[in-house]
Design an enzyme around this catalytic site. Sequence first.
Site, mmCIF file in Angstrom:
data_model
loop_
_atom_site.group_PDB
_atom_site.id
_atom_site.type_symbol
_atom_site.label_atom_id
_atom_site.label_comp_id
_atom_site.label_asym_id
_atom_site.label_seq_id
_atom_site.Cartn_x
_atom_site.Cartn_y
_atom_site.Cartn_z
ATOM 1 N N ARG A 158 42.200 40.837 44.812
ATOM 2 C CA ARG A 158 42.772 41.605 43.695
ATOM 3 C C ARG A 158 42.640 40.827 42.390
ATOM 4 O O ARG A 158 42.381 41.406 41.334
ATOM 5 C CB ARG A 158 44.234 41.961 44.002
ATOM 6 C CG ARG A 158 44.775 43.018 43.081
ATOM 7 C CD ARG A 158 46.118 43.535 43.543
ATOM 8 N NE ARG A 158 47.116 42.473 43.633
ATOM 9 C CZ ARG A 158 48.306 42.613 44.197
ATOM 10 N NH1 ARG A 158 48.645 43.782 44.741
ATOM 11 N NH2 ARG A 158 49.157 41.625 44.241
ATOM 12 N N LYS A 206 46.401 43.432 37.899
ATOM 13 C CA LYS A 206 47.628 42.690 37.610
ATOM 14 C C LYS A 206 47.456 41.947 36.287
ATOM 15 O O LYS A 206 47.311 40.724 36.231
ATOM 16 C CB LYS A 206 47.939 41.739 38.772
ATOM 17 C CG LYS A 206 49.407 41.768 39.137
ATOM 18 C CD LYS A 206 49.638 41.225 40.511
ATOM 19 C CE LYS A 206 51.037 40.679 40.662
ATOM 20 N NZ LYS A 206 52.119 41.560 40.292
ATOM 21 N N GLU A 260 54.689 54.403 40.121
ATOM 22 C CA GLU A 260 55.347 53.261 40.771
ATOM 23 C C GLU A 260 56.468 52.773 39.868
ATOM 24 O O GLU A 260 56.835 53.447 38.906
ATOM 25 C CB GLU A 260 54.329 52.164 41.081
ATOM 26 C CG GLU A 260 53.598 51.609 39.873
ATOM 27 C CD GLU A 260 52.680 50.437 40.225
ATOM 28 O OE1 GLU A 260 53.006 49.674 41.143
ATOM 29 O OE2 GLU A 260 51.651 50.280 39.552
#
Length: 354
Positions: A81, A183, A219
Amino acid sequence: MAVDIDWSNLGFGYVKTPYRFVAEYRRGKWSKGRMTTYDKIVIPESAGVLQYAQTAFEGLKAYITKDGKVVTFRPDLNEQRLTSSLSRLEMPALPEGMFMEAVEKVVKANKDFIPPYGSGASLYLRPYMFGASNVVGVKPSEDYQFRLFATPVGPYFKNGVKPLTLRVCDYDRAAPHGTGNIKAGLNYAMSLQAIVEAHELGFDENMYLDSATRTFVEETGGANFIFVTKNGTIVTPKSESILPSITRRSLCYVAENYLNMRVEHRPVTFEEVKDFAECGLCGTAAVLSPVGKINDHGREIIFPSGMYEMGPVIRQLYETLVGIQLGEIEAPEGWIHEIDVQDEEEQPADEQAE
Ligand code: PLP
Ligand code: COI
């Protein structure tokens, strides 16, 4: 070294540990990584991270298992990620092996700060990279630093496993085709006003809806949603603009393969939320925290599983996942990465500046 920490009462905050990992990218090349005791960073005033938020990070935990091993949970997925975050922010990829080198070295060097088995706490690892050279026009930096520090943490939400109260947020977290699925530090900067406001109003977190139509569930600021239908099916929202949570992917695997549950990963409308039996937030920090209530501008959705404890399905998922992480339940192949902390390397002497 004996460390004076009350592990069972640790919150989710920064506690300085002695050693961190640093590597520098200059003139198109990565330096060898090194460990340092120095916890400050000196960068120029117009560094890309300071002016245009060119930074991405990861979060993973090291635990002590039931039989005394030190392990991390699926660190390969954090590495993958991070690679996609770096690419989206025009940052250079890490050299092969450096991510795991940093994880292993920082865990070993700070082994006295890994909370004991059974304490409910863990050693949180924070790998991150940022643009470290001057930019004024909008463009990527030329130089970068990759770092990884460790800090012992307890539960992310103060009340432990007491169900959380969320509000539907009027701010957006991520745009379609934006950076919601990586992220990036910038995603968290833009959520700060929303979380401060939510806390002032007595809510634990924000539920973000899709910014294009405001009809689908996305989310929260730091975790994905897991819903449970009245007949026990697990439903998790699918969207291009949410972070692909490693915990969520692991829980879905556990639900299907350990607990024989049905799992649906699909777009979830806000309208159908009132019909679910249970709701939880999942992430490295949140683990799997139950949600009791969602407030949509005064209209309350109360999950029938109750406001006072975890619902039965969320509890089963939680116990199985944590059991796997702590070596109480056999893990799927490749999920647990053991670190031999006895195999200690020489540590650097104290440094004041680099
Ligand atoms: N969503 C956001 C916005 C997050 O910051 C996090 C935390 O990493 C998650 C979801 C959960 O992801 P993971 O389970 O990989 O920690
Ligand atoms: C994590 O779960 O590791 C995160 O990065 C979430 C953050 C809000 C602490």
